[in-house]
Design a protein around this motif. Structure first.
Motif, PDB file in Angstrom:
ATOM      1  N   ASP A 103      35.125  46.931  33.412  1.00  0.00           N
ATOM      2  CA  ASP A 103      35.222  45.979  34.515  1.00  0.00           C
ATOM      3  C   ASP A 103      33.839  45.732  35.117  1.00  0.00           C
ATOM      4  O   ASP A 103      33.154  46.659  35.529  1.00  0.00           O
ATOM      5  CB  ASP A 103      36.177  46.497  35.597  1.00  0.00           C
ATOM      6  CG  ASP A 103      37.616  46.583  35.121  1.00  0.00           C
ATOM      7  OD1 ASP A 103      37.999  45.766  34.257  1.00  0.00           O
ATOM      8  OD2 ASP A 103      38.358  47.468  35.586  1.00  0.00           O
ATOM      9  N   LYS A 164      33.564  43.514  40.931  1.00  0.00           N
ATOM     10  CA  LYS A 164      34.485  43.331  39.807  1.00  0.00           C
ATOM     11  C   LYS A 164      35.078  44.664  39.378  1.00  0.00           C
ATOM     12  O   LYS A 164      36.255  44.743  38.982  1.00  0.00           O
ATOM     13  CB  LYS A 164      33.742  42.687  38.630  1.00  0.00           C
ATOM     14  CG  LYS A 164      34.624  42.344  37.436  1.00  0.00           C
ATOM     15  CD  LYS A 164      35.584  41.227  37.749  1.00  0.00           C
ATOM     16  CE  LYS A 164      36.311  40.765  36.494  1.00  0.00           C
ATOM     17  NZ  LYS A 164      37.306  39.690  36.778  1.00  0.00           N
ATOM     18  N   HIS A 169      41.066  42.236  39.125  1.00  0.00           N
ATOM     19  CA  HIS A 169      42.003  41.126  39.037  1.00  0.00           C
ATOM     20  C   HIS A 169      41.400  39.820  39.531  1.00  0.00           C
ATOM     21  O   HIS A 169      41.963  38.739  39.303  1.00  0.00           O
ATOM     22  CB  HIS A 169      43.259  41.434  39.863  1.00  0.00           C
ATOM     23  CG  HIS A 169      42.980  41.702  41.300  1.00  0.00           C
ATOM     24  ND1 HIS A 169      42.448  42.902  41.738  1.00  0.00           N
ATOM     25  CD2 HIS A 169      43.148  40.938  42.419  1.00  0.00           C
ATOM     26  CE1 HIS A 169      42.310  42.865  43.051  1.00  0.00           C
ATOM     27  NE2 HIS A 169      42.725  41.684  43.486  1.00  0.00           N
ATOM     28  N   LYS A 170      40.245  39.873  40.198  1.00  0.00           N
ATOM     29  CA  LYS A 170      39.615  38.673  40.731  1.00  0.00           C
ATOM     30  C   LYS A 170      38.551  38.143  39.772  1.00  0.00           C
ATOM     31  O   LYS A 170      37.914  38.911  39.045  1.00  0.00           O
ATOM     32  CB  LYS A 170      38.977  38.960  42.097  1.00  0.00           C
ATOM     33  CG  LYS A 170      39.980  39.211  43.206  1.00  0.00           C
ATOM     34  CD  LYS A 170      39.283  39.271  44.554  1.00  0.00           C
ATOM     35  CE  LYS A 170      40.279  39.423  45.683  1.00  0.00           C
ATOM     36  NZ  LYS A 170      39.613  39.430  47.009  1.00  0.00           N
ATOM     37  N   SER A 171      38.339  36.835  39.807  1.00  0.00           N
ATOM     38  CA  SER A 171      37.302  36.213  38.989  1.00  0.00           C
ATOM     39  C   SER A 171      35.944  36.386  39.668  1.00  0.00           C
ATOM     40  O   SER A 171      35.857  36.671  40.872  1.00  0.00           O
ATOM     41  CB  SER A 171      37.598  34.727  38.798  1.00  0.00           C
ATOM     42  OG  SER A 171      37.502  34.040  40.029  1.00  0.00           O
ATOM     43  N   TYR A 172      34.876  36.166  38.907  1.00  0.00           N
ATOM     44  CA  TYR A 172      33.542  36.283  39.492  1.00  0.00           C
ATOM     45  C   TYR A 172      33.316  35.224  40.569  1.00  0.00           C
ATOM     46  O   TYR A 172      32.597  35.472  41.549  1.00  0.00           O
ATOM     47  CB  TYR A 172      32.477  36.164  38.400  1.00  0.00           C
ATOM     48  CG  TYR A 172      32.331  37.416  37.571  1.00  0.00           C
ATOM     49  CD1 TYR A 172      31.832  38.585  38.125  1.00  0.00           C
ATOM     50  CD2 TYR A 172      32.676  37.431  36.222  1.00  0.00           C
ATOM     51  CE1 TYR A 172      31.681  39.738  37.373  1.00  0.00           C
ATOM     52  CE2 TYR A 172      32.538  38.578  35.457  1.00  0.00           C
ATOM     53  CZ  TYR A 172      32.033  39.729  36.039  1.00  0.00           C
ATOM     54  OH  TYR A 172      31.897  40.871  35.296  1.00  0.00           O
ATOM     55  N   SER A 173      33.885  34.043  40.393  1.00  0.00           N
ATOM     56  CA  SER A 173      33.728  32.999  41.411  1.00  0.00           C
ATOM     57  C   SER A 173      34.394  33.411  42.724  1.00  0.00           C
ATOM     58  O   SER A 173      33.867  33.151  43.808  1.00  0.00           O
ATOM     59  CB  SER A 173      34.309  31.675  40.910  1.00  0.00           C
ATOM     60  OG  SER A 173      35.685  31.798  40.618  1.00  0.00           O
ATOM     61  N   GLU A 174      35.550  34.063  42.638  1.00  0.00           N
ATOM     62  CA  GLU A 174      36.226  34.552  43.842  1.00  0.00           C
ATOM     63  C   GLU A 174      35.407  35.645  44.514  1.00  0.00           C
ATOM     64  O   GLU A 174      35.293  35.692  45.750  1.00  0.00           O
ATOM     65  CB  GLU A 174      37.622  35.080  43.493  1.00  0.00           C
ATOM     66  CG  GLU A 174      38.610  34.009  43.092  1.00  0.00           C
ATOM     67  CD  GLU A 174      39.950  34.600  42.666  1.00  0.00           C
ATOM     68  OE1 GLU A 174      40.982  34.111  43.136  1.00  0.00           O
ATOM     69  OE2 GLU A 174      39.948  35.547  41.848  1.00  0.00           O
TER      70      GLU A 174
END
Length: 237
Positions: A103, A164, A169-174
């Motif tokens: 991750d 991360k 579970h989150k994207s890099y943009s988030e």
């Protein structure tokens, strides 16, 4: 109007990473039976891999070889660094260690490339600009300059890889969007609120939360590691 930022999920970061948002979670020395031998391997690997790539026969001295000399040590050490990072977040990321180390790997690899190049190549280059004939002084000075540069440039990849790792579970943009909240309180009071939405991305990119603490940490690491190597040369170890 209130200057309070929008409420986002609390990001609990262990050890040095707590500086990103000022909170702490986890054991003080987690998984030390894994961290100690892995960290020894990591430190030696950074130096030995650099020696290997720099000793490639000159007849292969083409563009690809030059690129390998820059990125090779960092890429090779990224899995080891990922294991070290994963050891620190077992109370946040509940995946087993053999899974959670992946991750945040993308930005961690970028961070390690900058770190390895700074520790090895940039430190040696900066030594030449230190006005002294004393090798130890020039090593410390070169490491100070290189560590400041590498620490600053690698901080955004460090934050994203850490977030991360904690929130896979989150994207890099988030995750990058969540960094905006961490930058909110850095806005000087006199600046009108209507300009905040434009200033926050600038602060996030160029002066993110925790950048000074981590830059000092990286600079100290460079001085210690390069200083030990230079000292070993002086006393002929």
């Amino acid at each position: 109007l209130s200057r309070e930022p929008k409420i986002l999920p609390t990001l609990k970061l262990p050890e040095i990473n707590y500086s990103i948002n000022g909170s702490y979670s986890g054991k003080l020395f987690p998984n030390m039976h894994i961290q100690v031998p892995t960290r020894i391997l990591y430190i030696n690997g950074l130096k030995q891999s650099n020696i290997y790539f720099n000793n490639i026969d000159n007849k292969y001295n083409n563009n690809m070889t030059n690129i390998l000399k820059v990125v090779g040590p960092g890429v090779l050490m990224s899995p080891i660094s990922s294991i070290l990072e994963a050891c620190n977040v077992e109370e946040i990321n509940k995946k087993p260690l053999y899974k959670r180390w992946t991750d945040g790997y993308l930005f961690r690899c970028k961070r390690e490339i900058i770190f390895a190049y700074g520790l090895n190549n940039l430190s040696n280059n900066c030594k030449n600009y230190i006005p002294t004939n004393n090798n130890m002084y020039s090593t410390v000075g070169g490491s100070l300059i290189a560590g400041s540069i590498a620490g600053y440039l690698s901080h955004i990849p460090h934050i994203l890889s850490t977030l991360k790792l904690m929130q896979p579970h989150k994207s890099y943009s988030e995750l990058f969007s969540s960094m905006h909240t961490l930058s909110y309180n850095k806005i000087p009071e006199p600046i009108p609120i209507k300009y905040h939405s434009k200033i926050i991305p600038v602060i996030t990119l160029f002066f993110p939360k925790g950048v000074m603490i981590r830059t000092v940490q990286i600079t100290g690491s460079f001085i210690v590691l390069n200083g030990i190597i230079e000292l070993s040369k002086i006393i002929n170890l």
